[in-house]
Design an enzyme around this catalytic site. Structure first.
Site: not given
Length: 509
Positions: A452, A479, A221
């Site tokens: 995601d 995610h 991320s």
């Protein structure tokens, strides 16, 4: 592109010594490093020692590294970074550094919490795995803490969704006051120097302290932004670059926010499709009705918050709880159960989900991750001083994510908190212009889940094409995907880290 070789002489000597000690002691002993004082993890590292499984306890250690707050201004002194390491099961042939994301996520907490799982991966046989709390985060000192526990509780009970002129004024005054309070409590010198460009320099100091010529890096991320920053600034010091759940550092911040809202709507729709097939689904039995049924449960909380185990559930917290559960498919059962309870008048389950996202424990204490998130995001992202852009964003957000539309839109939106924030200072050279790895970086590997919600798949593919990266497409919601137990993904990532110079075409998992 060729990768930079390791210091062969040093490795030969160390490997020979470690091989003997491993036989005698039953596990690989960790060297003292160069500048990091390694020790057993404890409360000063933000770790409860009992949280480390016995199976890997002898391989996990924590440490600290002092780095300059600003290398161009020695008068500002130093800060202390918390670092953690899972030693390789055998002789180490490399070091893999992981950043878990956020921004504001604790790398030390991530490594300790996932040590048993990471130890099962093939890469942990041959690599030391290291993570750290970036400046201002977790157990690094000083920490970014802008609000007290009581102030956090008060904020979560506030109505921040009123889009009348008076409501927008209240939101902006609150955001301005919070920005000023944070500057007063943390200090402008620190608050202005927590951007990812500074963290990339810290990462390179950790590399040097580990006595490594080059490291492999895995970013989840927001961690992908750090990886790209490091690759732009220190390309010759990377042996591999894995980007899982990509954040595009050059995307317009408002466009990025809208893309994310759209991603969470898709996740909500997938959750609703699953829910309506189950008995007692609180969203009814038709996907087409799910958003309306959800808003019918949530909107009344504005005037009448639901009881929640001695507290009350606000509209803001109900939406936070929903978004938190949509990050991973594993959260869907908890969300369904919490919505069933809410339909019966009990907001306890939703409050627990919101607490987990906000970093509030059962004793009412908050970690500082959300304060760090704001501070680092504001240091990284471009300012958007044009009020018309916020009005546009308000309209686009409601269209992109109907499940978050409370029906109170006026076509106007408040200025973001970053417009009031302490201006960021940048190290020499400033941030990279386009987020492109520098010459000498090995070909990167991008991992992206098609479902995601937080870092949408199209963004990841666009970045992969721009930087010429290999791609792993993971066909499922959720995610991030690396080292979560998917043999297809983990095997491909391990093969890449073993030899990043081998061409990697698109792989489906």
């Amino acid at each position: 592109m060729a990768i930079i070789g390791r210091t062969v002489v040093r490795r030969v000597v160390v490997v020979a010594l470690v091989a003997v000690l491993a036989v005698l002691g039953g596990c690989r002993l960790l060297s003292s490093g160069s500048g990091i004082d390694w020790h057993s993890c404890g409360s000063d590292d933000g770790v409860v020692s009992a949280a480390i499984p016995g199976s890997v306890a002898g391989r996990v250690s924590c440490g600290r590294l002092s780095v300059p707050l600003d290398p161009r201004d020695p008068g500002l002194g130093t800060i202390s970074l918390a670092v953690a390491r899972l030693g390789a099961a055998g002789p180490a042939t490399g070091t893999l550094v992981i950043n878990p994301g956020g921004p504001g996520g604790s790398g030390v907490g991530h490594l300790v919490g996932s040590a048993a799982n990471l130890a099962q991966s093939a890469i942990a046989d041959t690599h030391d795995i290291v993570s750290f709390d970036p400046r201002g985060v977790g157990a690094s000192r000083p920490a970014i803490r802008c609000r007290t526990d009581a102030e956090r509780d008060t904020e979560r009970a506030m109505d921040l969704g009123d889009r009348s002129a008076a409501g927008i004024g209240r939101v902006e005054r609150y955001r301005e006051a919070m920005a000023h309070e944070c500057r007063a409590r943390v200090g402008a010198d620190v608050l202005s120097r927590v951007g990812t460009d500074f963290v990339a320099g810290d990462l390179d100091r950790i590399r040097a302290a580990l006595d490594e010529d080059a490291i492999a890096f895995l970013g989840y991320s927001y961690g992908t932004r750090l990886g790209l920053e490091y690759a732009a600034r220190y390309p010759s010091r990377l042996e591999g670059l894995v980007l899982d759940g990509v954040v595009d550092p050059v995307e317009d911040p408002i466009d990025a926010s809208i893309d994310q809202q759209r991603g969470f709507q898709q996740a909500f729709d997938a959750f609703a499709e699953d829910c309506v097939q189950r008995p007692g689904c609180p969203l009814g039995d038709r996907v087409e009705d799910a958003v309306a049924r959800y808003r019918a449960m949530v909107d009344p909380l504005l005037a009448d918050p639901a009881p929640a185990g001695g507290r009350t559930l606000s509209v803001e917290d109900a939406e936070i709880a929903t978004v938190a559960a949509l990050y991973q498919r594993s959260g869907w059962d908890d969300l369904r159960a919490a919505l069933i309870a809410l339909a019966a008048g009990d907001g306890t389950g939703m409050t627990r989900l919101a607490d987990a996202f906000e970093g509030r424990d059962v004793d009412g204490r908050y970690d500082a991750s959300q304060d760090a998130f704001v501070a680092i995001s504001c240091a990284d992202d471009r300012r958007v001083p044009d009020r018309a852009r916020y009005d546009e964003s308000e309209l686009r957000a409601r269209s992109a994510a109907p499940f978050r539309d409370d029906g109170r839109g006026t076509g106007r939106g408040p200025l973001g908190i970053c417009e009031f924030w302490t201006p960021a200072v940048h190290p020499a050279g400033g941030p990279p212009v386009d987020g492109t790895p520098g010459v000498g970086t090995p070909p990167a590997l991008v991992v992206a889940s098609t479902g995601d919600p937080a870092t949408p798949y199209p963004t990841a593919m666009a970045v992969a094409r721009r930087i010429g990266a290999g791609r792993i497409s993971v066909d499922r919601p959720g995610h991030t995907a690396v080292f979560r137990g998917d043999e297809c993904v983990d095997g491909a990532v391990t093969r890449y880290l073993s030899d990043p110079t081998v061409p990697h075409a698109t792989l489906g998992c």
